[in-house]
Write a protein that holds these residues in place. Structure first.
Motif, short mmCIF file in Angstrom:
data_model
loop_
_atom_site.label_atom_id
_atom_site.label_comp_id
_atom_site.label_asym_id
_atom_site.label_seq_id
_atom_site.Cartn_x
_atom_site.Cartn_y
_atom_site.Cartn_z
N ALA A 245 4.85 12.83 8.80
CA ALA A 245 3.40 12.91 8.91
C ALA A 245 2.82 11.49 8.94
CB ALA A 245 2.82 13.69 7.73
N ILE A 246 2.26 11.13 10.07
CA ILE A 246 1.75 9.77 10.23
C ILE A 246 0.40 9.58 9.54
CG2 ILE A 246 0.93 8.09 11.94
CD1 ILE A 246 3.03 9.02 13.83
N GLN A 247 -0.45 10.60 9.58
CA GLN A 247 -1.80 10.45 9.03
C GLN A 247 -1.79 10.11 7.53
OE1 GLN A 247 -4.37 13.75 9.85
NE2 GLN A 247 -6.11 12.87 8.73
N PRO A 248 -1.00 10.81 6.68
CA PRO A 248 -0.99 10.40 5.26
C PRO A 248 -0.45 8.99 5.05
CG PRO A 248 -0.10 12.62 5.52
CD PRO A 248 -0.24 12.06 6.90
N ILE A 249 0.48 8.54 5.90
CA ILE A 249 0.99 7.18 5.75
C ILE A 249 -0.11 6.17 6.03
CG2 ILE A 249 2.63 5.51 6.66
CD1 ILE A 249 4.54 7.75 7.21
N ILE A 250 -0.88 6.42 7.09
CA ILE A 250 -2.00 5.52 7.41
C ILE A 250 -3.04 5.54 6.29
CG2 ILE A 250 -3.86 5.09 9.04
CD1 ILE A 250 -2.08 6.22 11.23
N LEU A 251 -3.31 6.73 5.75
CA LEU A 251 -4.27 6.84 4.66
C LEU A 251 -3.78 6.09 3.42
CD1 LEU A 251 -6.88 8.04 3.55
CD2 LEU A 251 -5.60 10.10 2.94
N GLY A 252 -2.49 6.27 3.09
CA GLY A 252 -1.94 5.56 1.94
C GLY A 252 -1.97 4.06 2.14
N GLY A 253 -1.65 3.60 3.36
CA GLY A 253 -1.73 2.17 3.64
C GLY A 253 -3.14 1.64 3.54
N GLY A 254 -4.12 2.43 3.99
CA GLY A 254 -5.51 1.99 3.89
C GLY A 254 -5.97 1.87 2.45
N VAL A 255 -5.58 2.84 1.61
CA VAL A 255 -5.95 2.77 0.19
C VAL A 255 -5.30 1.55 -0.47
CG1 VAL A 255 -5.75 3.94 -2.02
CG2 VAL A 255 -6.34 5.25 0.01
N MET A 256 -4.04 1.30 -0.12
CA MET A 256 -3.35 0.16 -0.71
C MET A 256 -3.94 -1.16 -0.20
SD MET A 256 -1.09 -0.33 -2.94
CE MET A 256 -0.88 -1.94 -3.65
N LEU A 257 -4.46 -1.17 1.01
CA LEU A 257 -5.12 -2.36 1.53
C LEU A 257 -6.37 -2.68 0.70
CD1 LEU A 257 -5.25 -4.56 3.70
CD2 LEU A 257 -6.58 -2.98 5.11
N ASN A 422 6.46 -2.74 2.65
CA ASN A 422 7.35 -1.58 2.75
C ASN A 422 6.60 -0.28 2.95
OD1 ASN A 422 6.32 -2.04 0.17
ND2 ASN A 422 8.08 -1.16 -0.87
N LEU A 423 5.28 -0.26 2.76
CA LEU A 423 4.51 0.93 3.12
C LEU A 423 4.53 1.18 4.63
CD1 LEU A 423 1.30 0.88 0.89
CD2 LEU A 423 3.30 2.34 0.68
N LEU A 424 4.71 0.11 5.40
CA LEU A 424 4.67 0.23 6.86
C LEU A 424 6.04 0.56 7.47
CD1 LEU A 424 2.41 -2.85 7.66
CD2 LEU A 424 1.71 -0.46 7.34
N TYR A 425 7.11 0.46 6.69
CA TYR A 425 8.44 0.66 7.25
C TYR A 425 8.62 2.05 7.88
CZ TYR A 425 9.85 -3.67 4.87
OH TYR A 425 9.97 -4.98 4.46
N PRO A 426 8.26 3.14 7.16
CA PRO A 426 8.41 4.45 7.80
C PRO A 426 7.54 4.60 9.04
CG PRO A 426 8.13 4.68 5.43
CD PRO A 426 7.80 3.26 5.77
N LEU A 427 6.35 4.01 9.01
CA LEU A 427 5.45 4.14 10.16
C LEU A 427 6.04 3.45 11.38
CD1 LEU A 427 2.69 5.09 11.18
CD2 LEU A 427 1.75 2.90 10.42
N VAL A 428 6.62 2.26 11.20
CA VAL A 428 7.23 1.53 12.32
C VAL A 428 8.40 2.32 12.89
CG1 VAL A 428 8.47 -0.57 12.96
CG2 VAL A 428 6.47 -0.71 11.47
N VAL A 429 9.23 2.88 12.03
CA VAL A 429 10.37 3.67 12.50
C VAL A 429 9.89 4.93 13.21
CG1 VAL A 429 12.40 4.98 11.75
CG2 VAL A 429 11.91 2.75 10.74
N GLY A 430 8.85 5.59 12.65
CA GLY A 430 8.34 6.79 13.30
C GLY A 430 7.77 6.51 14.67
N VAL A 431 7.03 5.41 14.82
CA VAL A 431 6.49 5.04 16.12
C VAL A 431 7.62 4.71 17.09
CG1 VAL A 431 5.09 3.33 17.34
CG2 VAL A 431 4.29 4.29 15.18
N ALA A 432 8.66 4.01 16.61
CA ALA A 432 9.79 3.67 17.47
C ALA A 432 10.51 4.93 17.97
CB ALA A 432 10.76 2.76 16.73
N ILE A 433 10.65 5.90 17.09
CA ILE A 433 11.32 7.14 17.50
C ILE A 433 10.45 7.90 18.50
CG2 ILE A 433 12.13 9.38 16.66
CD1 ILE A 433 12.90 7.98 14.07
N SER A 434 9.15 7.93 18.24
CA SER A 434 8.26 8.64 19.17
C SER A 434 8.25 7.97 20.54
CB SER A 434 6.83 8.66 18.60
OG SER A 434 6.80 9.30 17.34
N ALA A 435 8.43 6.66 20.59
CA ALA A 435 8.46 5.92 21.85
C ALA A 435 9.86 5.86 22.45
CB ALA A 435 7.92 4.51 21.65
#
Length: 584
Positions: A245-257, A422-435
């Motif tokens: 799920a990409i949306q919760p990762i982005i939300l968690g990254g935004g809160v941590m920012l 490290n919050l961005l690591y799953p997001l980068v891998v997920g985007v790479a797999i989608s691409a």
């Protein structure tokens, strides 16, 4: 980021040995404490594996709703506050004992210096399965694991900074303290602690980014290993990655920012201004806290003023207690006349005997053979880290010189460095797999996401302190282009570049533990290296393998500091005569 290590001056590095015999003696002296810690960790892991078997359990479901992200961030911030408090307590107890000299002081100093070489994420990977086994995977074990691992990424650096500060107390202040008859307890509160506050605060500011990284990694491991329903921003993001799920990762990254922004702009700013009150030297400067608009606003708070008054009264009451005798006449800044040469031998013997005893207790392992195998993984990770550092240096050096002319650049870089990458690591891998891109390449690049900001921070500081007269002279003689870089800017930035390379290398080396094994959906994407080996062993509860991996990383870190960074730092100091290279 360790992980989060405090500021380092090249004058405190011993000169690089000129003979083989001196090299061996320096290696034995510098590696004695890491060998002892590694041996004790291996023995502890063997005992825990034998009498506290860790059985992997599936992780429990976490609520990934939008409202759960701020709550998870609040719990993470509370754990960070407890970790900071624990680290300060450990620092206040251990640093004065280590700075007092003698046999015990020398031993504590060596162990503190060795603890700084242990990767912070390695401590988290080791402590998480240990505490989950000790407390039967309930919430107490999970909390202890995350808080102690985070405090472990702060305390060694803060303690070492305080040791150096206590040994640098001015002699006239020491004479004054003994002249008015202060006891050891009163001296600590009235002289030693105030003199150490600036150094400890600088160490905390430098260690905080690595502490956030470590805390989120510990929350990640705790949830993956089935440590109960353990909400936190780290477990929130990894749970979202498990569901792809990409949306919760982005939300968690935004809160941590937002948390990182508040920490950088509020917490660090107030701490730096408060610590400036205790810096020795210029007494004519204004009070930075009273000159701060933020501090003036906080002083008007109806809650803060009574709380501050109560805390100040409590500290003054404690500082007046006449506990302990008067300190001995020798001043802390005076080093011991002779250092006990038996300490390195005792430490090495204790570490080797502990490892041998642990090897004898298990039949399905050959620890030293496994250690050599793990060192091969360490070489693979080292090659990738060095390649990343070279790319970071080539890209960010010219960009950093250009950004230094923008006043807002330093603030943005500070927030980026505080943000746990490290919050961005799953997001980068997920985007790479989608691409449909090879995920292995991006796993190798992930450590650079956080390490680059440490290098850029040093470049910005170097440009800020660059001699303005030299730039004006270069302009007057019409020095431009490649000649300007070769003859003016790069020689002047050499100390900052070396400090940035060291800081970025340590950060990337530590981050490889989290970057070489990333989960997305129902798959684990792993890169062959020592970081992936440690994380894989920790997730499966293989504490002996975790201890071996962390010992190998500590060996690499200690050896590189002695054989690479120290000679480079000393050579640059002799060439430039500048003393402000920072080793992180």
């Amino acid at each position: 980021m360790t992980s989060g290590e405090p500021a380092f001056h090249p004058g405190r590095i011993a000169a690089f040995p000129r003979s083989a015999r001196a090299l061996v003696k320096s290696l034995l002296a510098d590696l004695s404490a890491p060998v002892f810690l590694a041996g004790m960790a291996i023995l502890t892991a063997v005992f825990a594996t034998r009498w506290l078997p860790v059985l992997p359990q599936p992780p429990r479901a976490l609520n990934l709703a939008a409202w759960a992200a701020p709550l998870s961030a609040a719990l993470t911030v509370s754990r960070m506050a407890m970790a900071l408090l624990l680290a300060l307590i450990v620092t206040g107890v251990c640093a004065p004992l280590a700075a007092s000299g003698g046999w015990s002081g020398t031993l504590l100093t060596r162990l503190t210096r060795a603890a700084r070489s242990v990767p912070a994420l390695g401590r988290a990977a080791f402590l998480t399965p240990l505490f989950l086994a000790l407390y039967s995977r309930n919430g107490t074990g999970a909390e202890f694991a995350s808080i102690i691992a985070t405090a472990g990424s702060i305390a060694p650096d803060a303690a070492f900074a305080m040791i150096l500060a206590l040994r640098g107390v001015p002699a006239e202040l020491d004479l004054a303290a003994r002249g008015i008859g202060l006891t050891a307890w009163q001296r600590f509160w009235r002289l030693d602690a105030p003199c150490a506050i600036p150094s400890v605060c600088d160490s905390l500011a430098a260690s905080l980014p690595g502490a956030w990284f470590t805390l989120l990694y510990a929350e990640n491991l705790t949830w993956v290993q089935g440590g109960g329903s353990f909400p936190g921003i780290g477990s929130y993001v990894v749970a979202a990655a498990t569901h792809a799920a990409i949306q919760p990762i982005i939300l968690g990254g935004g809160v941590m920012l937002v948390v990182a922004l508040a920490c950088n702009r509020l917490g660090l700013k107030l701490m730096t201004a408060w610590a400036a009150r205790y810096r020795l030297g210029d007494v004519e400067r204004g009070d930075p806290m009273r000159d701060s608009a933020l501090f003036r606003a906080l002083r008007l708070s109806p809650v803060l003023r009574p709380a501050t008054r109560v805390a100040t009264s409590a500290v003054e009451f404690v500082a007046r207690l006449r506990i302990g005798g008067r300190p001995r006449a020798q001043h802390l800044s005076e080093p011991p006349a002779t250092e006990n040469r038996a300490i390195p031998v005792i430490l090495i013997a204790g570490g080797v005997l502990a490892a041998l005893y642990g090897d004898a207790l298990i039949s399905n392992h050959h620890l030293f053979g496994d250690f050599l195998h793990i060192c091969f993984f360490g070489l693979l990770t080292t090659i990738r880290v060095l390649a990343l550092i070279a790319l970071i240096s080539l890209f960010w050096t010219p960009v950093g010189v250009w950004l230094a002319r923008r006043s807002v650049a330093k603030q943005i870089v500070g927030v980026c460095a505080m943000f746990p990458a490290n919050l961005l690591y799953p997001l980068v891998v997920g985007v790479a797999i989608s691409a449909h891109v090879n995920a292995g390449f991006w796993l190798a690049v992930l450590p650079a996401l956080g390490a680059q900001w440490f290098f850029l921070t040093h470049i910005l500081r170097g440009v800020e302190t660059f001699p303005a007269d030299l730039l004006r002279a270069a302009t007057a003689f019409n020095v431009r282009g490649g000649l300007w870089w070769r003859k003016v800017m790069l020689p002047g930035l050499a100390p900052a570049c070396l400090g940035g390379v060291i800081a970025a290398a340590n950060a990337a080396w530590n981050a490889s533990i989290a970057a070489e094994l990333v989960r997305w959906g129902d798959r684990d994407f792993e890169l062959l290296g020592i970081g992936g080996y440690i994380t894989h062993a920790s997730v499966n509860g293989e504490m002996t393998n975790v201890a071996l991996g962390v010992a190998a990383m500590t060996f690499f870190a200690s050896s590189s500091r002695l054989l690479i960074w120290a000679p480079l730092t000393n050579a640059l100091r002799r060439r430039t005569g500048r003393e402000h290279v920072v080793l992180r």
